[in-house]
Write a protein that holds these residues in place. Structure first.
Motif, PDB file in Angstrom:
ATOM      1  N   VAL A 114       0.840  -1.201   0.000  1.00 28.69           N
ATOM      2  CA  VAL A 114       0.000   0.000   0.000  1.00 28.69           C
ATOM      3  C   VAL A 114       0.872   1.247   0.000  1.00 28.69           C
ATOM      4  O   VAL A 114       0.601   2.224  -0.701  1.00 28.69           O
ATOM      5  N   PHE A 115       1.941   1.196   0.777  1.00 28.80           N
ATOM      6  CA  PHE A 115       2.888   2.311   0.824  1.00 28.80           C
ATOM      7  C   PHE A 115       3.648   2.443  -0.496  1.00 28.80           C
ATOM      8  O   PHE A 115       3.753   3.532  -1.063  1.00 28.80           O
ATOM      9  N   ILE A 116       4.161   1.328  -1.009  1.00 32.62           N
ATOM     10  CA  ILE A 116       4.923   1.350  -2.259  1.00 32.62           C
ATOM     11  C   ILE A 116       4.039   1.802  -3.421  1.00 32.62           C
ATOM     12  O   ILE A 116       4.444   2.623  -4.246  1.00 32.62           O
ATOM     13  N   GLY A 117       2.817   1.277  -3.479  1.00 31.23           N
ATOM     14  CA  GLY A 117       1.916   1.620  -4.572  1.00 31.23           C
ATOM     15  C   GLY A 117       1.542   3.081  -4.603  1.00 31.23           C
ATOM     16  O   GLY A 117       1.244   3.639  -5.662  1.00 31.23           O
ATOM     17  N   ALA A 131      -6.318  -4.719  -2.232  1.00 28.18           N
ATOM     18  CA  ALA A 131      -6.022  -5.039  -0.831  1.00 28.18           C
ATOM     19  C   ALA A 131      -7.295  -5.459  -0.108  1.00 28.18           C
ATOM     20  O   ALA A 131      -7.299  -6.391   0.704  1.00 28.18           O
ATOM     21  N   GLY A 132      -8.409  -4.775  -0.411  1.00 32.38           N
ATOM     22  CA  GLY A 132      -9.689  -5.165   0.165  1.00 32.38           C
ATOM     23  C   GLY A 132     -10.128  -6.531  -0.336  1.00 32.38           C
ATOM     24  O   GLY A 132     -10.594  -7.372   0.447  1.00 32.38           O
ATOM     25  N   MET A 133      -9.965  -6.777  -1.633  1.00 32.78           N
ATOM     26  CA  MET A 133     -10.327  -8.077  -2.193  1.00 32.78           C
ATOM     27  C   MET A 133      -9.497  -9.201  -1.581  1.00 32.78           C
ATOM     28  O   MET A 133      -9.974 -10.323  -1.419  1.00 32.78           O
ATOM     29  N   SER A 134      -8.235  -8.885  -1.238  1.00 32.58           N
ATOM     30  CA  SER A 134      -7.333  -9.883  -0.655  1.00 32.58           C
ATOM     31  C   SER A 134      -7.551 -10.067   0.841  1.00 32.58           C
ATOM     32  O   SER A 134      -6.823 -10.842   1.474  1.00 32.58           O
ATOM     33  N   ARG A 135      -8.504  -9.310   1.413  1.00 30.31           N
ATOM     34  CA  ARG A 135      -8.798  -9.387   2.852  1.00 30.31           C
ATOM     35  C   ARG A 135      -7.588  -8.983   3.706  1.00 30.31           C
ATOM     36  O   ARG A 135      -7.381  -9.534   4.791  1.00 30.31           O
ATOM     37  N   ARG A 140      -3.910  -2.728   9.408  1.00 29.79           N
ATOM     38  CA  ARG A 140      -2.603  -2.737   8.754  1.00 29.79           C
ATOM     39  C   ARG A 140      -2.640  -1.880   7.490  1.00 29.79           C
ATOM     40  O   ARG A 140      -1.710  -1.124   7.210  1.00 29.79           O
ATOM     41  N   PHE A 141      -3.725  -2.021   6.718  1.00 32.11           N
ATOM     42  CA  PHE A 141      -3.886  -1.199   5.517  1.00 32.11           C
ATOM     43  C   PHE A 141      -3.868   0.283   5.863  1.00 32.11           C
ATOM     44  O   PHE A 141      -3.185   1.077   5.222  1.00 32.11           O
ATOM     45  N   ALA A 143      -2.630   1.892   8.431  1.00 28.57           N
ATOM     46  CA  ALA A 143      -1.338   2.396   8.904  1.00 28.57           C
ATOM     47  C   ALA A 143      -0.425   2.734   7.728  1.00 28.57           C
ATOM     48  O   ALA A 143       0.164   3.824   7.666  1.00 28.57           O
ATOM     49  N   TRP A 144      -0.308   1.811   6.776  1.00 28.03           N
ATOM     50  CA  TRP A 144       0.550   2.067   5.617  1.00 28.03           C
ATOM     51  C   TRP A 144      -0.057   3.113   4.688  1.00 28.03           C
ATOM     52  O   TRP A 144       0.658   3.902   4.061  1.00 28.03           O
ATOM     53  N   ASN A 145      -1.381   3.121   4.595  1.00 18.66           N
ATOM     54  CA  ASN A 145      -2.079   4.113   3.785  1.00 18.66           C
ATOM     55  C   ASN A 145      -1.831   5.526   4.316  1.00 18.66           C
ATOM     56  O   ASN A 145      -1.537   6.452   3.550  1.00 18.66           O
ATOM     57  N   ALA A 146      -1.939   5.696   5.632  1.00 15.52           N
ATOM     58  CA  ALA A 146      -1.741   7.018   6.237  1.00 15.52           C
ATOM     59  C   ALA A 146      -0.302   7.492   6.057  1.00 15.52           C
ATOM     60  O   ALA A 146      -0.062   8.661   5.720  1.00 15.52           O
ATOM     61  N   LEU A 147       0.656   6.593   6.272  1.00 10.35           N
ATOM     62  CA  LEU A 147       2.068   6.971   6.121  1.00 10.35           C
ATOM     63  C   LEU A 147       2.375   7.345   4.670  1.00 10.35           C
ATOM     64  O   LEU A 147       2.993   8.379   4.399  1.00 10.35           O
ATOM     65  N   GLY A 148       1.933   6.513   3.741  1.00  9.50           N
ATOM     66  CA  GLY A 148       2.178   6.793   2.326  1.00  9.50           C
ATOM     67  C   GLY A 148       1.484   8.057   1.863  1.00  9.50           C
ATOM     68  O   GLY A 148       2.070   8.879   1.153  1.00  9.50           O
TER      69      GLY A 148
END
Length: 208
Positions: A114-117, A131-135, A140-141, A143-148
């Motif tokens: 999520v961060f890299i993307g 990421a949602g489809m992959s459950r 965790r999503f 945290a990385w979403n906010a940082l990215g």
């Protein structure tokens, strides 16, 4: 595209700030990023701050909010409707190889994808939904979403501010600049990690 960008710069301040929020927000939640990269709005917001038409802090906050909220919506849309939506988007709009690359990224890196993307235009609109489809667990999503989202929005806001009237050059190479920003962040994290490791590994002085 140049005429559209110039038109955005001539919009009233409140409407321009709304676009700074909306373009990143719609990027993954409505797959708008497949056509119009969200960093366009953030860069132009920085340009408007350079021209004293918008406060720089307001642009940065709008960009961060749009990025984080939009990707979160994209996650929940993917969790509930992902497969059905992907099947309805034509291949000429959403390239199969981009979907494959995003799926591979999630399998290999998990939450870090999520961060890299966030810094890769081809993946940014797809990874939240996949990421949602992959459950992938939402905490965790998030945290990385906010940082990215924070680093991405602040970085492009500052780039737009520094570019000023030369924004077209920044916009043209936005994807490469995003990758360069990711590399700089990675290098900074590695250097910080090594410094901490050296401090922990250093032996205490021998008392005399």
């Amino acid at each position: 595209m140049g005429h559209i960008l110039d038109g955005i710069l001539r919009l009233p301040a409140a409407l321009a700030l709304t676009l700074v929020f909306l373009l990143p927000a719609l990027e993954a939640s409505a797959f708008v990023g497949v056509i119009i990269p969200g960093e366009i709005g953030v860069i132009l917001g920085g340009v408007l701050a350079n021209q004293h038409k918008l406060p720089l802090l307001a642009v940065g906050l709008a960009g961060v909010a749009g990025a984080v909220i939009g990707d979160s919506i994209g996650y929940w849309v993917g969790l509930r409707y992902g497969a059905a939506l992907l099947s309805k988007i034509p291949n000429r709009v959403l390239k199969p190889e981009h979907i494959t690359a995003a799926e591979d990224s999630i399998r290999r890196f998990g939450g870090k994808s999520v961060f890299i993307g966030r810094f890769t235009a081809a993946l940014r609109a797809l990874i939240p939904g996949l990421a949602g489809m992959s459950r992938l667990p939402y905490p965790r999503f998030l945290a990385w979403n906010a940082l990215g989202g924070l680093l991405w929005a602040v970085g492009f806001t500052v780039l737009g501010y520094l570019a000023g009237s030369q924004y077209a050059r920044i916009e043209h190479y936005a994807n490469y600049l995003g990758l360069a920003l990711l590399v700089l962040i990675a290098v900074a994290l590695i250097v910080r990690h090594r410094r901490r490791s050296r401090k922990k590994g250093a032996s205490p002085p021998v008392p005399r």
